[in-house]
Design an enzyme around this catalytic site. Structure first.
Site, PDB file in Angstrom:
ATOM      1  N   THR A  33       0.716  -1.113   0.014  1.00  0.00           N
ATOM      2  CA  THR A  33      -0.138   0.044   0.022  1.00  0.00           C
ATOM      3  C   THR A  33       0.874   1.284   0.164  1.00  0.00           C
ATOM      4  OG1 THR A  33      -1.376  -1.377   1.418  1.00  0.00           O
ATOM      5  CG2 THR A  33      -1.922   0.958   1.149  1.00  0.00           C
ATOM      6  N   GLN A  34       0.567   2.123  -0.765  1.00  0.00           N
ATOM      7  CA  GLN A  34       1.444   3.184  -0.972  1.00  0.00           C
ATOM      8  C   GLN A  34       0.790   4.477  -0.529  1.00  0.00           C
ATOM      9  OE1 GLN A  34       4.649   3.502  -3.063  1.00  0.00           O
ATOM     10  NE2 GLN A  34       4.816   1.214  -3.576  1.00  0.00           N
TER      11      GLN A  34
END
Lengths: 266, 297, 264, 268
Positions: A33-34
């Site tokens: 997850t960025q």
């Protein structure tokens, strides 16, 4: 029929446009997850004499789109604590499922205790656990994109309220607010409960009113907020959670006097 | 046991010439030495009961429980080697958790029985392990409501595509028994352990498998369960025992779909009735004997 | 790839197929736009005396311009037999990224507890100090973003202060300030604790004056110094304030004091 | 070499459904010197006889603190006990780190139970050759558990394991009803008296061969809440007063107990 079997069953570029394969990450390192995707905004909470009040609105935003308007972001745990989630909604759902399993495991350990309530995980234990979980995920560079408030009681039966965020940073205070609430609601709540002593003098009704007032201010000034919200009151008797509250006594009179935004021409 | 000493019974997973796996049969012997366990599936739930022989006065009374909860809506009781039973329950809990991880919903009684049957069976396949020395009874109440998805945040559409279908029923009470071989069946009433013969005879007298479904209510089943354990215990009267009972009702019943211990008051009432029934029986027998003697005179 | 080129005139309609060659990055490599660190502000201070050590830190926890908490201790007792650390003799202070500080404290404490379990005696400050350095260095390539100071009494009963950088370089010192206001406090300590730049007037020609004689400070002097240092830091640094937590380690044990600081 | 064909390993059932290897492991427990444990409403105590290999050698430790709220007494193979002890210590520490609370004693005991059971079901493993008494306090009060090599764990009011422990158990059974309301000191004395029952003729309790371990709940004087008295092991001079206090009732037996706990049952 195309002569290349490889092309059968594929979407045609001249109809759908070329497929953007970039998300498939065919090259480069693995990504976690960025950034959050569907998000919930502020969670606010304040301690009072016999417990804690917590609230969060029922909106899940997709960027600036008000995507889901019936999303419950306060979750009771073992009917003795409440967990409030801000930030990514899918990570919240993951955590919610995880907490369900934790609650089941916990009931295994105490199913035969004479007095299970005495030894079950209290809010302080739960917060500790969540902070370890969040910190481990940040160490793995795969953070759960949330800020979480945990409300309930500690081992000496005093009201407990603490926060943990996506980096595993933890802190506690007589009142807490995540996201926009840290700017808008926290100053209001601190007027009523600057110290633990102040909070211990607040009545339940006062605390609920402060929280409702804060929710109103947040709805006025936070663009990613909603006037339907959930509110939870944790006391020694358990958790009272109402998940479909409507903000009352809104006043938009002031909005008429605001110029320079929207469709106004003057 | 005619084949003892022929060598086919010295290791697990070995077939004898007549197609038997002796180690599994010996594991059944271990079960038959254990205290009696029973399960009753009735109209509105399931009752589990176990006879716990008090092996030492120094044991803390009512502290050592034998019926365990799996997830929230399932109960497991077993007869035989207790540490093996603990292992069985640990595994059942792992299965229930894995099911939730995958399907985001509680495991059904039938699925747990299937998973655990497979697990037990795997312990009959290799020489490097031994079979479980237990027979386990799994009782559960699968939710009669539309199953919720774990972690769901809203309520979803109330009708139409993806919505609720009117009149569709779900779930209900279920009961399974798994043997050391991994074999399992669904039951109306199940019994295992030392007193299984007597218990089975009593269970068969109850109206459990009639065409209209069981007419027995939970409360009646609790009392029957207590009585049956007392009857089954009869043969080893010399030793004291503790009775442990749990039950599972539907969402509208006393346990609200959860597996829980039978409340103390109800259990004691059931035990009182069980003892009374036993005394009455004994009196009858004595009278019978007296009657006979008179006749002979 | 060529077969599915983007030129519809030559090849007729094109189709989207993800048959691009997979260029595999090294196993376990991850790209990230996530910053795992944050600075939670605050300041710490430790001064060793002849037979005592004073550790201190403010209790404010910030992120950016927000005050997250007005009471978040930075001082931790380490290595007691019980969870309440009643019989502890060592204090650790951490400042920087609070979550790393907390994790560091718990690891050191767990190690001290295992040491006691294995050896049947408490860890000395010296051993503990060395071990702390190792813990920090082991995470050399993903460091604990924490400036640690360890305080206690050495084998001779003298005050001992060990200060660290985030990757485990450490030395024993007379005094040390850490965190946001370290650069404000440290020069003050140089002057007041180590008597730097203090010369005896008229004791020589020009600048060749005699230094003022160094002497160990008494406990009350140290405590006053600490309070003054923090009052100064609060005035000049926005991340310092709210409360002053002090722990005084003597052979009798650890005494804890909590004093108010300005909350602005 | 073997008594029969079914006792070579722990993965073979006998025709009667027994596992001989596990039963033999239980015999190893009886080789160890005796340990006694008792739990009251406020305290859990362990007392033990330590053995020395010869006159001039040191005594083998029998009591081990696990965490601040739990301790164990061992009978059987000490090296097996150390494995279990290390495991328990690690679990307690981990639990404290993760949840910020002490691990419930039953949970801890069931963990080693499960661990031991695995060893009775897989070829190439052997059962642990040690029995434990686990004493501790948690939110539910004081507890005493017995752990057997089979993986069986049971909560007891009082128990004794090890060589000649039957005599100690007989003493405990006779005095069973008194333990619940015993104070700390009286509970320890009961433990020591039970221990004495199991001593070989003309041996007695000395400061060298006796260990005492106590954990408890103490009512705090300030706010009425209870505080945990951490599990502590007492040796040498620390136990002399307790030994002296039970020394005189050797023959009279009942006299000391009678004072506090009413009349003691006497074997007829």
């Amino acid at each position: 029929m195309d002569h290349r079997p490889q092309a059968w069953g594929r979407p045609r570029d001249d109809v759908y446009g070329a497929y953007d394969a970039s998300y498939l990450q065919t090259s480069g390192p693995k990504t976690a997850t960025q950034s959050p995707v569907v998000t919930g905004t502020s969670v606010i909470a304040i301690k009072f004499r016999d417990g804690v009040v917590m609230a969060a609105d029922n909106l899940a935003s997709y960027g600036s789109l008000a995507r889901f308007t019936d999303v419950k972001r306060l979750r009771p745990f073992l009917s003795t604590s409440v967990v409030g989630f801000g930030g990514d909604v899918s990570d919240m759902q993951f955590l919610d499922r995880h907490l369900t399993e934790l609650a089941i495991d916990e009931s295994y350990e105490h199913e035969h205790s004479e007095n299970p309530a005495k030894s079950q995980l209290n809010a302080a234990n739960l917060h500790k656990y969540l902070s370890k979980l969040m910190y481990r995920r940040r160490n793995d560079f795969d953070p759960l994109w949330n800020q979480i408030l945990v409300a309930g009681f500690d081992s000496s039966s005093k009201p407990f309220l603490a926060s943990v965020d996506l980096r595993g940073t933890t802190f506690t205070s007589p009142s807490l607010a995540s996201g926009f609430g840290a700017m808008l609601a926290q100053p209001i709540m601190r007027r009523y409960a600057a110290t633990e002593e102040d909070a211990a003098r607040l009545s339940r009704e006062e605390a609920v009113n402060v929280v409702k007032e804060c929710m109103k201010v947040l709805f006025y000034r936070d663009a990613r907020s909603l006037d339907r919200y959930s509110i939870a009151v944790v006391t020694k008797d358990g958790v009272e959670l109402s998940e479909d509250e409507q903000l009352e006594k809104q006043s938009w009179a002031f909005a008429e006097r605001i110029r320079g935004y929207g469709t106004q021409t003057v | 046991m005619t084949s003892i000493g022929t060598g086919y019974d010295l290791a697990n997973s070995i077939f004898s010439p007549d197609g038997r796996n002796f180690q599994v049969e010996y594991a059944v012997k271990a079960v038959e030495n254990g205290g009696t366990s029973i399960g009753i599936r009735c109209k509105d739930g399931v009752v589990l009961a176990v006879e716990k022989i008090v092996t030492s006065k120094l044991l803390k009374p009512n502290a050592n429980k034998r019926i365990a909860t799996v997830d929230r809506h399932l109960g497991v009781v077993y007869s035989g080697m207790i540490p093996d039973g603990r292992h069985f329950i640990d595994r059942a809990r792992d299965e229930a958790r894995a099911w939730r991880d995958t399907f985001k919903t509680p495991i059904s009684t039938a699925d747990l029985a299937s998973r655990m049957g497979g697990y037990m069976q795997a312990y009959t396949l290799y020489q490097s392990v031994r079979p479980f020395g237990i027979t386990a009874i799994i009782g559960g109440f699968d939710s009669t409501d539309e199953p919720r998805v774990d972690g769901e945040v809203g309520t979803g559409p109330s009708c139409g595509a993806g919505g609720k279908v009117a009149g569709k029923t779900h779930g209900g009470p279920f009961l399974y028994m798994i043997e050391p071989s991994g074999l399992y069946w669904g039951y109306y009433g199940a019994a295992t352990g030392k007193g299984r013969q007597a218990a089975k005879a009593e269970l068969e007298k109850l109206d459990l498998g009639g065409p209209g479904g069981p007419s027995l209510t939970l409360e009646e089943a609790v009392k029957e369960a207590a009585r049956i354990i007392y009857v089954a215990h009869d043969d080893s009267k010399d030793k004291e025992f503790e009775l442990e009972m749990t039950w599972i009702s539907g969402p509208d019943g006393p346990t609200k779909g959860l597996h829980q211990e039978v409340p103390k008051a109800l259990r004691e009432e059931a035990e009182r009735l069980a003892k009374k029934a036993q005394e009455d029986d004994e009196d009858d027998e004595e009278e019978d004997v007296e009657g006979k003697e008179k006749m002979e005179e | 790839m060529a077969m599915f080129s983007q030129n519809p005139l030559v090849n007729g309609p094109n189709y989207s197929i993800s048959d691009m060659p997979r260029v595999n990055a090294p196993e376990g490599a991850r790209e990230h736009r996530f910053d795992p660190y944050t600075d939670n502000g605050g300041s710490t201070l430790a001064i060793a005396g002849a037979d005592f050590t004073v550790m201190a830190g403010d209790t404010r926890l910030t992120s950016g311009y927000s005050i997250n908490s007005r009471h978040h201790p930075k001082l931790f007792k380490i290595g007691g037999t019980t969870a309440d650390q009643k019989d502890a003799t060592i204090v650790l202070s951490v400042v920087g990224f609070a979550a790393d500080g907390e994790a560091l404290k718990e690891r050191l404490d767990a190690i001290c507890k295992m040491y006691r379990y294995r050896h049947g005696k408490p860890m000395s400050v010296k051993a503990c100090a060395q071990r702390l350095s190792t813990i920090l260095y082991q995470k050399r390539f993903f460091p604990y973003y924490a400036y640690a100071i360890l305080g206690g009494l050495d084998e001779e009963g003298k005050g001992a202060v060990y200060s660290y950088d985030p990757v485990g370089s450490y030395e024993r010192e007379q005094c040390r300030a850490g965190g946001a206001a370290a650069s404000l406090i440290m020069p003050f300590l140089d002057n007041q604790v180590n008597f730097k730049n203090q010369y005896i007037p008229h004791s020589g020609e020009g600048h060749a004056l005699l230094e003022r004689e160094r002497r160990p400070l008494a406990r009350h002097e140290v405590e006053t110094l600490v309070k003054d240092a923090f009052d100064g830091a609060v005035e000049r640094h926005i991340e310092v304030g709210d409360g002053l937590q002090m722990m005084i380690i003597t052979k009798e044990g650890i005494e804890e004091v909590l004093l108010p600081l300005k909350k602005d | 070499m073997f008594r029969n064909n079914y006792d070579n390993d722990s993965v073979t059932f006998s025709p009667q459904g027994r596992i001989f290897q596990v039963e033999y492991a239980a015999e190893a427990v009886k080789q160890g010197s005796v340990v006694v444990g008792i739990a009251s409403n406020t305290h859990a105590v362990l007392v033990a006889i330590k053995r020395n290999a010869e006159e001039l050698s040191s005594y083998q430790k029998k009591l081990f603190p696990i965490d601040e709220h739990v301790g164990i007494a061992i009978a059987g193979l000490t090296s097996d006990a150390r494995v279990l002890s290390n495991f328990m210590k690690q679990q307690c520490l981990g639990h404290r780190l993760t949840y910020g609370r002490s691990m419930p004693v039953r949970t801890l005991v069931e963990m080693i139970g499960s661990k031991a059971q695995i060893n009775t079901q897989h070829y190439g493993k052997r059962p642990y050759g040690v029995g434990l008494l686990v004493a501790g306090v948690d939110d539910q009060g004081p507890h005493l558990f017995e752990f057997q090599p089979s993986g069986m764990t049971e909560e007891m009011v009082a128990f004794a394991i090890g060589a000649r422990s039957q005599m100690a158990r007989t003493y405990l059974e006779k005095n069973l009803d008194k333990f619940a309301d015993c104070g700390r000191e009286e509970l320890i004395r009961h433990g020591l008296r039970a221990l004495k029952e199991s001593l070989v003729q003309d041996r007695e309790l000395t400061v060298d061969n006796t260990s005492v371990g106590v954990a408890g709940l103490v009512a705090s004087d300030q706010d009425g809440t209870t505080k945990v008295e951490p599990f502590t092991v007492y040796d040498q001079q620390e136990v002399s007063a307790w030994i002296d206090s039970v020394a005189d009732d050797k023959e009279g037996g009942a006299s000391a107990a009678e004072g506090e706990g009413g009349t003691m049952e006497v074997d007829s």
